[in-house]
Design an enzyme around this catalytic site. Structure first.
Site, PDB file in Angstrom:
ATOM      1  CD  GLU A  41       5.885   1.871  -0.550  1.00  0.00           C
ATOM      2  OE1 GLU A  41       5.887   0.627  -0.505  1.00  0.00           O
ATOM      3  OE2 GLU A  41       5.845   2.580   0.470  1.00  0.00           O
TER       4      GLU A  41
ATOM      5  CB  THR B 181       5.396  -2.592   2.373  1.00  0.00           C
ATOM      6  OG1 THR B 181       5.744  -1.269   2.031  1.00  0.00           O
ATOM      7  CG2 THR B 181       4.962  -3.344   1.135  1.00  0.00           C
TER       8      THR B 181
ATOM      9  CG  HIS C 130       9.566   3.839   0.107  1.00  0.00           C
ATOM     10  ND1 HIS C 130      10.358   4.467   1.024  1.00  0.00           N
ATOM     11  CD2 HIS C 130       9.048   2.754   0.736  1.00  0.00           C
ATOM     12  CE1 HIS C 130      10.310   3.803   2.166  1.00  0.00           C
ATOM     13  NE2 HIS C 130       9.523   2.757   2.017  1.00  0.00           N
TER      14      HIS C 130
ATOM     15  CG  ASP D 131       2.171   0.319   0.927  1.00  0.00           C
ATOM     16  OD1 ASP D 131       1.862   1.506   0.741  1.00  0.00           O
ATOM     17  OD2 ASP D 131       3.357  -0.087   0.919  1.00  0.00           O
ATOM     18  CG  HIS D 132       2.280   2.182   4.210  1.00  0.00           C
ATOM     19  ND1 HIS D 132       3.019   3.297   3.881  1.00  0.00           N
ATOM     20  CD2 HIS D 132       2.988   1.128   3.737  1.00  0.00           C
ATOM     21  CE1 HIS D 132       4.119   2.928   3.271  1.00  0.00           C
ATOM     22  NE2 HIS D 132       4.136   1.611   3.159  1.00  0.00           N
TER      23      HIS D 132
HETATM   24  C1  GP9 Z   1      10.587  -2.399   0.440  1.00  0.00           C
HETATM   25  C2  GP9 Z   1       9.161  -2.010   0.491  1.00  0.00           C
HETATM   26  C3  GP9 Z   1       8.949  -0.703   1.151  1.00  0.00           C
HETATM   27  O1  GP9 Z   1      10.806  -3.725   0.181  1.00  0.00           O
HETATM   28  O2  GP9 Z   1       8.449  -2.996   1.128  1.00  0.00           O
HETATM   29  O3  GP9 Z   1       8.813  -0.851   2.488  1.00  0.00           O
HETATM   30  P1  GP9 Z   1       8.022   0.134   3.445  1.00  0.00           P
HETATM   31  O4  GP9 Z   1       9.032   1.060   4.041  1.00  0.00           O
HETATM   32  O5  GP9 Z   1       6.997   0.863   2.664  1.00  0.00           O
HETATM   33  O6  GP9 Z   1       7.426  -0.773   4.452  1.00  0.00           O
HETATM   34 MN    MN Z   2       5.282   0.644   1.662  1.00  0.00          MN
END
Ligand code: GP9
Ligand code: MN
Length: 629
Positions: free
Chosen positions: A254, A298, A413, A472-473
């Protein structure tokens, strides 16, 4: 009480002026809209006006002053809510609202903690124009309007409004040719036609894409297929099948960005375990892989990983096209006898995962129901990564082998909060609490990954598995550029900002001895073909835009979802062509050919999704089933 009688349309004039000026001030303060020259500034300044004139001008159709005023009060409230909604959304996503995200109501509960952290008491100021109109209606006496005079006024008024609209569109067209036909960049739309017109345009575009699916018949695929085949690289023979038959574990890290890897913050190592992996004999580390996600964050990264397609320019594809036909990595591995699943300690409907996973033919979704969140096991958005990994490995031990299990982490996050005992390093010392805390949560995620490896070894699964991990980003948006500049010790230009979109990509193959740092430039779109080649699964006929990162033919490039891109030689960002490496601005003509290719590629990918075109494609044979519905 003021005695003076004001001219007839004073309240209308006040409403238009107040909202216009407020909107311009908010453009300059609530968003980071890049302005390159005086003409762009002028366009930005006049852009809110045309729609406001039309919309507020609706009051001229009411007969009584009382109704006119009521209309204006409601109208200023509506525009204030739209503008403020965008400001609050922007704080979190660095983007403007588009229609599909408004239908993502399932997310609103979970987004709550992030949203709440982005709302301040001073936000009332975003409603200043509404309050001004309320006060004006209460305290100002205006001359009575009569119906005859009103008709003439109306004509003049709307003729003037139309003139301003055309002036705006004309200037925008001169500044940005083909803005409305080709644009997938919301900032550009907002800055050229204004926030309010942008929303009207968005409604139009979204309804159009609904119609597009209905009318697509598969014939569109011919061009796409030609493009895809012409751009495919032959997968590496050396790496082909090196992990065949092994379990595949893919970990979504994350918000992890590459700038934290092998670096320190105030003398403290941020990712000690991942740093070790970068020089490990069984790990290939890619430092030059860029994320390509859009609004779906994500979920977009999952989409790219599974399909090697780009996500959408508007909204999260998991939501807008969760029912499409896809040819996912899970489906391919399922076809090879793999048990496939995703483990994520969150509600199953979040980001519409439950629906999308069915479309991706993922056998099982181990959601929050499959985890026991004990006392002290949750922070921020939910279950902490360490207990999550412990329980996911326990789940894996029960799975039939070989399996493909995807683990989605959560602790690192926004807003990056942690319990005291999980803070393994200090905060950073910039003016951005977000960035300051980010280092701590990233350090925690690193610790969690170490734990995952230990658990896998202890469970005996390790030797027979390969572990792939990707960021992921971005976790730190451009809103924190000043703080980032402090950390990196250099100004964050559009060039640097593009470089910051790098996310770590690790391929760990126990016992392989293949470990090295691989400098190849690539994007998340390359993950699927790279992984499937390692697993010994052919992808020759697949409609995928990426290619194997180990292949000698792999073209070094990464196209971002917003149209920016990076190649070996160039970085295109902020409508400027830079030399990759030096960051020097260079002749835009050097970037031009690739800019065109990047657009084509994004458009082709978008066509597949919007038309749900894979329902017409047979990936076994590579044939198009154009007549089939
Ligand atoms: C929550 C996770 C985080 O299920 O996918 O989401 P994001 O905000 O990073 O897309
Ligand atoms: Mn994410």
């Amino acid at each position: 009480m003021l005695k003076k009688e004001w001219p007839k349309h004073t309240i209308l004039a006040i409403a238009v002026l107040a909202t216009w000026l407020k909107t311009y001030i908010v453009y300059k303060t609530g968003f980071s809209i890049t302005i390159d020259n005086a003409m762009q500034e002028l366009i930005l300044f006049i852009s809110p006006l045309s729609l406001l004139l039309f919309f507020y001008g609706g009051s001229l159709f009411f007969k009584t002053d009382k109704n006119k005023n009521r209309y204006l009060i409601v109208a200023t409230l509506i525009t204030s809510v739209i503008l403020y909604g965008n400001v609050a959304f922007y704080r979190f996503f660095s983007d403007f609202i588009t229609l599909p995200v408004l239908f993502q109501t399932d997310n609103f509960g979970d987004l709550g903690s992030s949203a709440a952290a982005s709302i301040y008491p001073t936000d009332v100021l975003y409603f200043t124009d509404f309050l001004v109109v309320l006060l004006a209606v209460k305290f100002l006496r205006t001359k009575q309007t009569n119906e005859m005079g009103l008709k003439v006024h109306r004509r003049v008024y709307f003729a003037l409004s139309a003139a301003i609209l055309f002036l705006n569109l004309g200037l925008a067209e001169a500044e940005r040719p083909q803005l409305l036909t080709r644009s997938f960049d919301r900032e550009m739309l907002v800055k050229n036609i204004g926030m309010y017109n942008y929303h009207l345009y968005d409604v139009y575009i979204q309804s159009k894409s609904q119609a597009q699916r209905a009318f697509a018949d598969g014939s569109e695929l011919t061009d796409v297929q030609n493009y895809v085949h012409a751009n495919q690289a032959d997968p590496s023979g050396e790496m082909a099948g090196i992990a065949e038959g092994k379990n595949l574990i893919v970990v979504t890290l994350e918000s992890m960005q590459s700038f934290a890897i092998n670096e320190k913050m105030n003398g403290q190592t941020i990712t000690p375990f991942l740093n070790e992996l970068t020089t490990d004999e069984d790990t290939i580390y890619f430092p030059n892989l860029y994320h390509q996600t859009g609004l779906g964050k994500t979920s977009d990264s999952e989409f790219i990983l599974e399909n090697s397609l780009y996500p959408l320019s508007g909204g999260a594809v998991f939501f807008t096209h969760g029912g499409n036909t896809y040819n996912s990595m899970a489906e391919k591995l399922g076809g090879e006898g793999y048990a496939t699943n995703v483990q994520h300690a969150n509600t199953k409907s979040f980001w519409n995962r439950d629906m999308m996973y069915e479309s991706l033919e993922i056998d099982e979704f181990l959601d929050i129901q499959s985890f026991t969140v004990g006392e002290g096991d949750a922070v921020n958005w939910g279950m902490k990564d360490i207990p999550f990994f412990e329980q996911s490995v326990a789940h894996m031990a029960d799975m039939p082998q070989p399996f493909y299990s995807r683990l989605i982490t959560l602790t690192n996050h926004h807003p990056f909060t942690l319990d005291e005992q999980d803070k393994l390093i200090d905060e950073f010392d910039s003016n951005s609490g977000t960035l300051n805390r980010y280092f701590q949560t990233t350090r925690y995620l690193d610790e969690a990954v170490k734990e995952l490896f230990d658990e896998l070894k202890a469970s005996g699964l390790y030797e027979n598995s390969i572990i792939v991990m990707y960021g992921d980003h971005y976790g730190i948006s451009e809103n924190h550029n000043d703080a980032m500049a402090q950390y990196l010790g250099k100004e964050i230009t559009p060039y640097e900002s593009a470089q910051l979109q790098r996310v770590p990509f690790f391929v760990h193959i126990p016992g392989s001895g293949k470990g090295h740092v691989n400098e190849e430039i690539g994007g998340q779109i390359d993950m699927r073909p790279t992984i499937l080649n390692l697993m010994g699964v052919e992808t020759d006929n697949d409609m995928q835009f990426g290619s194997d990162l180990f292949s000698e033919e792999h073209e070094e490039s990464a196209i971002f979802r917003d149209g920016r891109y990076v190649t070996k030689d160039y970085v295109y960002a902020g409508n400027t062509c830079y030399e990759n490496g030096t960051g020097e601005e260079i002749d835009p003509m050097l970037c031009a050919p690739f800019t065109e290719q990047a657009r084509t590629e994004l458009e082709f990918s978008e066509e597949i999704i919007i038309g749900d075109l894979l329902r017409f494609y047979d990936e076994e044979t590579g044939n198009l089933n154009i007549s089939e519905q």
